[in-house]
Motif scaffolding. Structure first.
Motif, short mmCIF file in Angstrom:
data_model
loop_
_atom_site.label_atom_id
_atom_site.label_comp_id
_atom_site.label_asym_id
_atom_site.label_seq_id
_atom_site.Cartn_x
_atom_site.Cartn_y
_atom_site.Cartn_z
N GLN A 240 -4.94 -4.34 2.60
CA GLN A 240 -3.73 -3.64 2.95
C GLN A 240 -2.43 -4.74 2.88
O GLN A 240 -1.43 -3.93 2.85
CB GLN A 240 -3.94 -3.71 4.90
CG GLN A 240 -5.11 -2.64 5.07
CD GLN A 240 -6.44 -3.47 5.09
OE1 GLN A 240 -6.65 -4.49 4.64
NE2 GLN A 240 -7.22 -2.95 5.84
N HIS A 243 -1.90 -4.73 -1.62
CA HIS A 243 -1.28 -3.44 -2.28
C HIS A 243 0.12 -3.10 -1.54
O HIS A 243 0.53 -1.88 -1.79
CB HIS A 243 -2.42 -2.22 -2.18
CG HIS A 243 -3.69 -2.40 -2.84
ND1 HIS A 243 -3.66 -2.20 -4.19
CD2 HIS A 243 -4.72 -2.93 -2.62
CE1 HIS A 243 -4.78 -2.41 -4.67
NE2 HIS A 243 -5.55 -2.75 -3.80
N VAL A 252 -2.20 0.51 1.74
CA VAL A 252 -3.69 1.03 1.12
C VAL A 252 -4.62 0.75 1.89
O VAL A 252 -4.84 -0.58 2.05
CB VAL A 252 -3.66 0.82 -0.33
CG1 VAL A 252 -4.73 1.25 -1.00
CG2 VAL A 252 -2.45 1.15 -1.29
N MET A 256 -9.18 4.52 1.05
CA MET A 256 -8.50 5.03 0.10
C MET A 256 -8.96 4.61 -1.45
O MET A 256 -9.17 5.37 -2.22
CB MET A 256 -7.24 4.75 0.52
CG MET A 256 -6.33 5.54 1.45
SD MET A 256 -4.57 4.99 1.67
CE MET A 256 -3.70 5.65 0.38
N CYS A 260 -10.87 6.55 -4.50
CA CYS A 260 -10.19 6.35 -5.76
C CYS A 260 -11.46 6.19 -6.80
O CYS A 260 -11.49 6.59 -7.93
CB CYS A 260 -9.27 5.24 -5.82
SG CYS A 260 -8.60 5.09 -7.58
N MET A 588 -3.42 7.31 -5.16
CA MET A 588 -3.10 6.56 -3.90
C MET A 588 -2.28 5.31 -4.08
O MET A 588 -1.75 4.51 -3.09
CB MET A 588 -4.50 5.82 -3.65
CG MET A 588 -5.25 5.30 -4.73
SD MET A 588 -6.41 4.08 -4.52
CE MET A 588 -5.63 2.48 -3.76
N PHE A 589 -1.80 4.88 -5.18
CA PHE A 589 -0.91 3.92 -5.43
C PHE A 589 0.70 4.23 -5.39
O PHE A 589 1.50 3.14 -5.42
CB PHE A 589 -1.20 3.23 -6.98
CG PHE A 589 -2.37 2.97 -7.17
CD1 PHE A 589 -3.14 1.76 -6.73
CD2 PHE A 589 -3.23 3.66 -8.04
CE1 PHE A 589 -4.42 1.49 -7.14
CE2 PHE A 589 -4.46 3.51 -8.59
CZ PHE A 589 -5.27 2.22 -7.90
N SER A 591 3.35 5.78 -2.48
CA SER A 591 3.36 5.85 -1.04
C SER A 591 3.60 7.32 -0.59
O SER A 591 3.31 7.73 0.36
CB SER A 591 4.52 4.88 -0.33
OG SER A 591 5.69 5.31 -1.09
N ALA A 594 0.72 9.12 0.40
CA ALA A 594 0.03 8.84 1.77
C ALA A 594 0.84 9.66 2.99
O ALA A 594 0.31 9.38 3.87
CB ALA A 594 -0.22 7.45 1.80
#
Length: 595
Positions: A240, A243, A252, A256, A260, A588-589, A591, A594
């Motif tokens: 957390q 990333h 992240v 997640m 991936c 997921m990389f 923002s 999310a």
């Protein structure tokens, strides 16, 4: 930030009682509390009932300027001295706005032959040690779990060192002696510039210095590497925090990352976030040799399947190593860089003129302006459009390096082409929609995951021999990266085809379509070409034209060339609609994915 620890505490509990031996940070915890205790209240003051009834209640807090406050050492030692039945289990306690997390560990006292006179002849005594992390009460469940795992890992390392050489017992003796020595000093002397016991413990105890290193590393980078007693390697990563570096507030979760990795395919690639030679220097000497081979063979234009062949590793090993690099924030999952890739500026990219990335970009690429380069990707642009055939080799190499830098800092995202089959104005019939990838036995996402995992350990030598149109694995890093040979990549699939296309009439292919859909298809001139027509129906029947699969995935699963798919899109453009968006498996990389 909720990912940062507020404090780290080390306490012991044995037959002589419970005692807090070390806490960090400690500078703001000792003197203010002592001075406040010296203040005497007026014994003649009267309490007014009206003040108690109408005055707003003061909000209690135990976090002042980011540090733990309001808890004395005696109170904390009492809180964390759990019973023996609760040891080796998760300990979690919430007090006001602070949450304490730990893994109480039982240790056996190490007895050396020279010290037998100091101990009873019975079995070694058992004592408890507890490494407690104080977090904000609003910390998510995943963050709490990570800190619990770290406390458990450190407890196991201390148990090993205690059994090997009595390391913890010696450190505890030193700490207790320092506390006893400072307790005999007058209270006025402790307030007049003398060192606190925790300062002296830091200078004399390596265990205290290790705990301080863990606290500072997690607060700054989210990673820590240390050797307990210069012997046991302890490494920990807080995903957390790791990333979150490219944008504050974006987190992240480990779930997640797991999702991936489940959607990872052999046609994907990796992008290292640091120089590969610097990354090799940070790898511990006892690390897996396979990880070293993977990093040495790394290239952003190579797929995982190509890396598997170059590094002489199975795909299953490659996937495990990539998962390690991804979890530790050392790599990103991308599609291998080639001239057909389409990129666009990320929605969360910093575009203000005072961004610190502008100076970093100027230092890496003198003569280029970051905002100007980013403006060129305001609209989707392919590498074929960006790299002109008239460019010199060194200019092409510099453009590729700029692209890699932008991807490393999450300033660009790649767009993939998804296809929708719309034969009529009302779209597909209900029968065709139900036969899509969500219900198809072969092409449902869960079945593809299970099918790939069962075949991921196949040796790369069993795959077909690479053709001239495949990705070249012999491109060296010091040469110009030429992407013209990557346009028509012919990926091989591990799965056998479901049915045979040759020998089946067009009437049999169109049996699942209604009359309106058949008539709209037969009006297209390209239907006169059996090869193109059969390929279109084949993709439609297998659920690829419902907007759930991009071109690169279709190329891999169906073993077709990009040029064939582009011809289908051009010839049947009356019934095919395309859209460009990012690959949801690796989005997921950024923002915005999310939110």
């Amino acid at each position: 930030m909720e990912t940062n620890p507020i404090s780290v505490i080390f306490m012991k509990s044995d037959s002589k009682g419970d005692r807090l031996l070390f806490r960090f940070p400690f500078q703001d915890n000792l003197r203010p509390e002592t001075r406040q205790q010296k203040r005497r209240k007026n014994p003649y003051a009267l309490t007014v009932n009206e003040d108690l009834l109408y005055a707003p209640p003061q909000q209690s807090t135990n976090v002042i300027k980011g540090q733990l406050s309001g808890f004395s050492d005696e109170v904390l030692s009492t809180l964390f001295a759990v019973k023996q039945e609760l040891c080796e289990h998760k300990f979690e306690l919430k007090v006001n706005d602070v949450r304490f997390v730990s893994h109480p560990t039982l240790l056996n006292t190490h007895i050396r032959h020279a010290d037998l006179s100091d101990y009873k002849a019975n079995s070694p005594s058992i004592f408890l040690v507890n490494i407690v992390f104080a977090l904000q009460a609003i910390a998510s469940h995943s963050i709490v779990k990570c800190y619990y795992d770290l406390s458990k890992q450190l407890g196991i390392a201390l148990r090993h060192e205690e059994q090997r050489c009595g390391y913890v017992s010696e450190e505890m003796k030193t700490m207790i002696a320092i506390h006893d020595a400072t307790a005999t000093r007058p209270e006025e002397a402790s307030l007049d510039g003398h060192e606190s016991p925790f300062d002296m413990i830091l200078k004399q105890c390596s265990l205290a210095r290790n705990l301080k290193t863990v606290y500072e590393d997690l607060s700054s980078s989210g990673k820590t590497h240390l050797r307990v007693n210069k012997w046991i390697q302890a490494s920990f990563c807080l995903p957390q925090k790791v990333h979150q570096c490219h944008r504050k507030g974006f987190m992240v979760e480990p779930e997640m990352i797991d999702n991936c990795l489940k959607n990872l395919r052999p046609y994907h690639g990796i992008l290292l976030l640091t120089d590969q030679y610097k990354l090799l220097e940070t790898i511990p000497p006892d690390a897996s040799p396979a990880l070293t081979r993977l990093i040495k063979m790394y290239s952003p234009i190579k797929s995982l399947q190509t890396l598997s062949a170059d590094a002489d590793l199975t795909l299953k090993q490659i996937f495990h190593l990539v998962g390690h690099l991804l979890y530790w924030g050392d790599a990103l999952i991308i599609y291998p860089i080639c001239d057909s890739n389409v990129y666009v500026m990320s929605p969360d990219a910093p575009t203000y003129s005072h961004s610190p990335l502008i100076e970093q970009f100027s230092e890496s690429f003198p003569g280029h302006n970051l905002l100007q380069v980013m403006s060129e990707f305001s609209l989707p642009m392919s590498m074929r459009q960006k790299i002109s055939p008239l460019c010199q080799p060194h200019e092409q190499a510099e453009l590729v390096q700029i692209l890699v830098w932008l991807l490393q800092h999450r300033l660009l995202l790649q767009l993939h082409t998804y296809i929708f089959f719309i034969p009529t104005q009302s779209g597909l019939s209900n029968h065709q929609e139900q036969s899509g990838p969500s219900s198809h036995q072969y092409f449902s996402r869960e079945e593809r995951n299970d099918s790939f995992q069962s075949n991921s350990d196949i040796e790369t030598s069993s795959a077909r021999e690479p053709s001239e149109s495949d990705i070249s694995s012999n491109v060296s890093d010091d040469k110009v990266l030429n992407f013209t040979h990557l346009e028509n990549v012919n990926y091989s699939s591990f799965d056998e085809p479901v049915d045979q296309i040759d020998g089946i009439s067009s009437q049999e292919f169109l049996a699942d379509f209604n009359e309106e859909e058949r008539s709209s298809l037969l009006k297209i001139p390209a239907c006169s070409s059996p090869e193109d027509f059969y390929l279109l129906i084949r993709l439609c029947k297998r659920g690829y034209l419902h907007g759930m699969h991009h071109l690169e995935e279709i190329m891999y699963l169906e073993n077709v060339r990009r040029s064939q798919l582009l011809q289908i899109l051009d010839k049947f453009r009356d019934v095919l609609i395309t859209c460009e968006m990012e690959d949801l498996a690796i989005s997921m990389f950024h923002s915005h994915s999310a939110d």
